[in-house]
Design a protein around this motif. Structure first.
Motif, PDB file in Angstrom:
ATOM      1  N   GLY A 168       1.304   8.249  14.420  1.00 14.97           N
ATOM      2  CA  GLY A 168       1.282   8.293  12.966  1.00 14.97           C
ATOM      3  C   GLY A 168       0.784   6.984  12.369  1.00 14.97           C
ATOM      4  N   TYR A 169       0.434   7.039  11.102  1.00 14.60           N
ATOM      5  CA  TYR A 169      -0.090   5.863  10.407  1.00 14.60           C
ATOM      6  C   TYR A 169       0.903   4.709  10.428  1.00 14.60           C
ATOM      7  CZ  TYR A 169      -1.447   2.808   6.543  1.00 14.60           C
ATOM      8  OH  TYR A 169      -1.752   1.714   5.773  1.00 14.60           O
ATOM      9  N   LYS A 170       2.163   4.971  10.035  1.00 19.59           N
ATOM     10  CA  LYS A 170       3.127   3.864   9.996  1.00 19.59           C
ATOM     11  C   LYS A 170       3.479   3.385  11.411  1.00 19.59           C
ATOM     12  CE  LYS A 170       7.565   5.522  10.903  1.00 19.59           C
ATOM     13  NZ  LYS A 170       7.914   5.405  12.316  1.00 19.59           N
ATOM     14  N   HIS A 209       0.839  -1.208   0.000  1.00 19.76           N
ATOM     15  CA  HIS A 209       0.000   0.000   0.000  1.00 19.76           C
ATOM     16  C   HIS A 209       0.867   1.248   0.000  1.00 19.76           C
ATOM     17  CE1 HIS A 209      -3.204   2.787   1.077  1.00 19.76           C
ATOM     18  NE2 HIS A 209      -2.463   3.212   2.084  1.00 19.76           N
ATOM     19  N   TRP A 210       0.467   2.218  -0.832  1.00 17.11           N
ATOM     20  CA  TRP A 210       1.069   3.550  -0.818  1.00 17.11           C
ATOM     21  C   TRP A 210      -0.038   4.569  -0.556  1.00 17.11           C
ATOM     22  CZ3 TRP A 210       2.794   3.141  -6.615  1.00 17.11           C
ATOM     23  CH2 TRP A 210       3.711   2.105  -6.777  1.00 17.11           C
ATOM     24  N   ASN A 211       0.288   5.635   0.154  1.00 19.92           N
ATOM     25  CA  ASN A 211      -0.645   6.749   0.256  1.00 19.92           C
ATOM     26  C   ASN A 211       0.097   8.076   0.251  1.00 19.92           C
ATOM     27  OD1 ASN A 211      -0.127   7.530   3.106  1.00 19.92           O
ATOM     28  ND2 ASN A 211      -1.096   5.575   3.601  1.00 19.92           N
ATOM     29  N   GLY A 212      -0.643   9.137  -0.092  1.00 22.10           N
ATOM     30  CA  GLY A 212      -0.056  10.476  -0.156  1.00 22.10           C
ATOM     31  C   GLY A 212      -1.017  11.523   0.380  1.00 22.10           C
ATOM     32  N   GLY A 270       6.463  -0.709   7.886  1.00 23.98           N
ATOM     33  CA  GLY A 270       5.819   0.567   7.599  1.00 23.98           C
ATOM     34  C   GLY A 270       6.887   1.631   7.406  1.00 23.98           C
ATOM     35  N   TYR A 271       6.724   2.454   6.389  1.00 25.36           N
ATOM     36  CA  TYR A 271       7.721   3.471   6.049  1.00 25.36           C
ATOM     37  C   TYR A 271       7.040   4.815   5.824  1.00 25.36           C
ATOM     38  CZ  TYR A 271      10.281  -0.811   5.035  1.00 25.36           C
ATOM     39  OH  TYR A 271      10.842  -2.059   5.127  1.00 25.36           O
ATOM     40  N   THR A 272       7.618   5.857   6.393  1.00 23.74           N
ATOM     41  CA  THR A 272       7.222   7.222   6.058  1.00 23.74           C
ATOM     42  C   THR A 272       8.322   7.801   5.188  1.00 23.74           C
ATOM     43  OG1 THR A 272       5.995   7.515   8.119  1.00 23.74           O
ATOM     44  CG2 THR A 272       6.654   9.505   6.950  1.00 23.74           C
ATOM     45  N   VAL A 273       7.978   8.086   3.939  1.00 18.92           N
ATOM     46  CA  VAL A 273       8.954   8.564   2.949  1.00 18.92           C
ATOM     47  C   VAL A 273       8.779  10.072   2.806  1.00 18.92           C
ATOM     48  CG1 VAL A 273       9.794   8.337   0.590  1.00 18.92           C
ATOM     49  CG2 VAL A 273       8.769   6.343   1.743  1.00 18.92           C
ATOM     50  N   GLU A 274       9.802  10.811   3.194  1.00 19.93           N
ATOM     51  CA  GLU A 274       9.755  12.276   3.138  1.00 19.93           C
ATOM     52  C   GLU A 274      10.411  12.752   1.839  1.00 19.93           C
ATOM     53  OE1 GLU A 274       8.232  14.237   5.156  1.00 19.93           O
ATOM     54  OE2 GLU A 274       7.984  13.165   7.061  1.00 19.93           O
ATOM     55  N   VAL A 275       9.572  13.166   0.913  1.00 21.67           N
ATOM     56  CA  VAL A 275      10.006  13.519  -0.436  1.00 21.67           C
ATOM     57  C   VAL A 275      10.615  14.927  -0.452  1.00 21.67           C
ATOM     58  CG1 VAL A 275       9.183  13.982  -2.787  1.00 21.67           C
ATOM     59  CG2 VAL A 275       8.228  12.062  -1.474  1.00 21.67           C
ATOM     60  N   LEU A 322       3.705   2.243   2.636  1.00 19.71           N
ATOM     61  CA  LEU A 322       4.555   3.417   2.461  1.00 19.71           C
ATOM     62  C   LEU A 322       3.664   4.648   2.445  1.00 19.71           C
ATOM     63  CD1 LEU A 322       6.056   0.952   0.867  1.00 19.71           C
ATOM     64  CD2 LEU A 322       7.478   2.767  -0.075  1.00 19.71           C
ATOM     65  N   ALA A 323       3.882   5.546   3.396  1.00 15.71           N
ATOM     66  CA  ALA A 323       3.157   6.808   3.454  1.00 15.71           C
ATOM     67  C   ALA A 323       4.096   7.905   2.963  1.00 15.71           C
ATOM     68  CB  ALA A 323       2.695   7.092   4.881  1.00 15.71           C
ATOM     69  N   PHE A 324       3.694   8.608   1.904  1.00 12.78           N
ATOM     70  CA  PHE A 324       4.548   9.618   1.290  1.00 12.78           C
ATOM     71  C   PHE A 324       4.174  10.997   1.807  1.00 12.78           C
ATOM     72  CE2 PHE A 324       5.124   5.999  -1.364  1.00 12.78           C
ATOM     73  CZ  PHE A 324       6.426   6.106  -1.823  1.00 12.78           C
ATOM     74  N   HIS A 325       5.176  11.659   2.374  1.00 17.14           N
ATOM     75  CA  HIS A 325       5.049  13.008   2.914  1.00 17.14           C
ATOM     76  C   HIS A 325       6.127  13.871   2.263  1.00 17.14           C
ATOM     77  CE1 HIS A 325       2.353  12.178   6.502  1.00 17.14           C
ATOM     78  NE2 HIS A 325       2.648  10.960   6.091  1.00 17.14           N
ATOM     79  N   SER A 326       6.248  15.110   2.692  1.00 19.64           N
ATOM     80  CA  SER A 326       7.388  15.939   2.314  1.00 19.64           C
ATOM     81  C   SER A 326       7.680  16.853   3.518  1.00 19.64           C
ATOM     82  CB  SER A 326       7.080  16.763   1.052  1.00 19.64           C
ATOM     83  OG  SER A 326       6.044  17.704   1.274  1.00 19.64           O
ATOM     84  N   GLN A 327       8.896  17.154   3.789  1.00 22.67           N
ATOM     85  CA  GLN A 327      10.106  17.046   3.009  1.00 22.67           C
ATOM     86  C   GLN A 327      11.256  16.577   3.900  1.00 22.67           C
ATOM     87  OE1 GLN A 327      12.692  19.548   3.913  1.00 22.67           O
ATOM     88  NE2 GLN A 327      11.242  20.184   5.478  1.00 22.67           N
TER      89      GLN A 327
END
Length: 292
Positions: A245-247, A56-59, A258-263, A200-205
């Motif tokens: 947090g979600y992750k 699963h991915w989310n943004g 679970g991963y929080t990816v900070e773009v 994977l939850a995609f955030h920034s930055q």
């Protein structure tokens, strides 16, 4: 010519338009509504693949991190193109993986960021107060009720409740109770129902990837996040002083990855002009999350 429209005014209407174009263009992309936002916007999930591995991915949990939405949709489009053209990797991923993507968790917040308080309807006074009466909403992270959706999950939520804002705010207010908001509850319910193996939850930055929570993550998470680093240059960070947090909840309850990816790097919102630079790093992380 791609099916999706890349624009710096990427609101919920643009998302709906692009998702339905994708599902028309690629009949193997299935679209589901997993719930509705406070203002009644559908929370849309795309599903692709036939395999046993559930990823699963989310943004756009956070309004001013909206750039993660078109990034994920562009990755989905390029993945779908690979499947159509019979590329070996994409064909194998389609056979091995069942992918779930919720590109915009917080449509009301994104619309507020894009269009201002006129879209807030009954919450107009609330959002203006929570935004400290600033004219624009460039710092806004919360949903339309001033609740931070990534501070809403039952993973030591009470720690955040004690130390974060006590009233609706443009960021960080965890709400009156866990999962009080329909958007966070929809993601929670989807995750419970789907039993994902990896999220994977995609955030920034920051160009970092948070991958641990209270040492409850599985042992393979370290090598997986190392693979993400190898293809993106994003720095793995095991843990920070952050909860609810979600992750965090996913790792705590499922003992899975679970991963929080900070773009990207800089100040939110990231400049639209940097989109392609981020795509070059986000896409290989996404593909690797299905491959490994």
């Amino acid at each position: 010519m791609g099916a999706i429209t890349l624009t710096k005014l990427y609101d919920s209407e643009q998302l709906k338009h692009d998702i339905y174009k994708l599902s028309e263009h690629y009949d193997f992309i299935k679209v589901h509504t997993i719930g509705y936002s406070v203002l009644g916007e559908p929370l849309l999930e795309l599903k692709i693949g036939e395999g046993d591995k559930r990823v699963h991915w989310n943004g756009a949990f956070h309004a001013n991190e909206w750039i993660t939405t078109p990034l994920l949709l562009k990755v989905v489009e390029e993945y779908a193109e690979g499947i159509i053209h019979g590329r070996q990797l994409e064909k194998e991923l389609f056979s091995s993986t069942r992918l779930s993507v919720v590109p915009m968790v917080n449509p009301d917040g994104v619309n507020l960021f894009m269009h201002g308080s006129e879209i807030a309807k009954a919450y107009k006074d609330l959002v203006n107060k929570a935004n400290h009466n600033h004219v624009n909403f460039t710092s806004w992270k919360a949903n339309i009720r001033g609740v931070d959706l990534n501070n809403q999950f039952p993973a030591h939520w009470e720690v955040e409740k004690q130390r974060k804002p006590q009233d609706p705010n443009f960021r960080d207010y965890p709400g009156e109770k866990p999962l009080s908001e329909p958007e966070s509850k929809a993601i929670y319910d989807l995750t419970q129902k789907s039993s994902f193996h990896r999220v994977l939850a995609f955030h920034s930055q920051g160009e970092v990837i948070y991958w641990g929570y209270q040492n409850k993550e599985p042992s393979q998470a370290k090598s997986i996040v190392g693979a993400f680093q190898a293809v993106s240059g994003y720095e793995p960070v095991h843990t920070i002083d952050s909860y609810a947090g979600y992750k965090d909840w996913f790792i705590q309850d499922y003992k899975r990855e679970g991963y929080t990816v900070e773009v990207g790097k800089g100040i939110n919102p990231l400049p639209w002009s940097t989109f392609n630079d981020h795509l070059k790093k986000v896409k290989p992380i996404c593909f690797k999350s299905m491959e490994m």
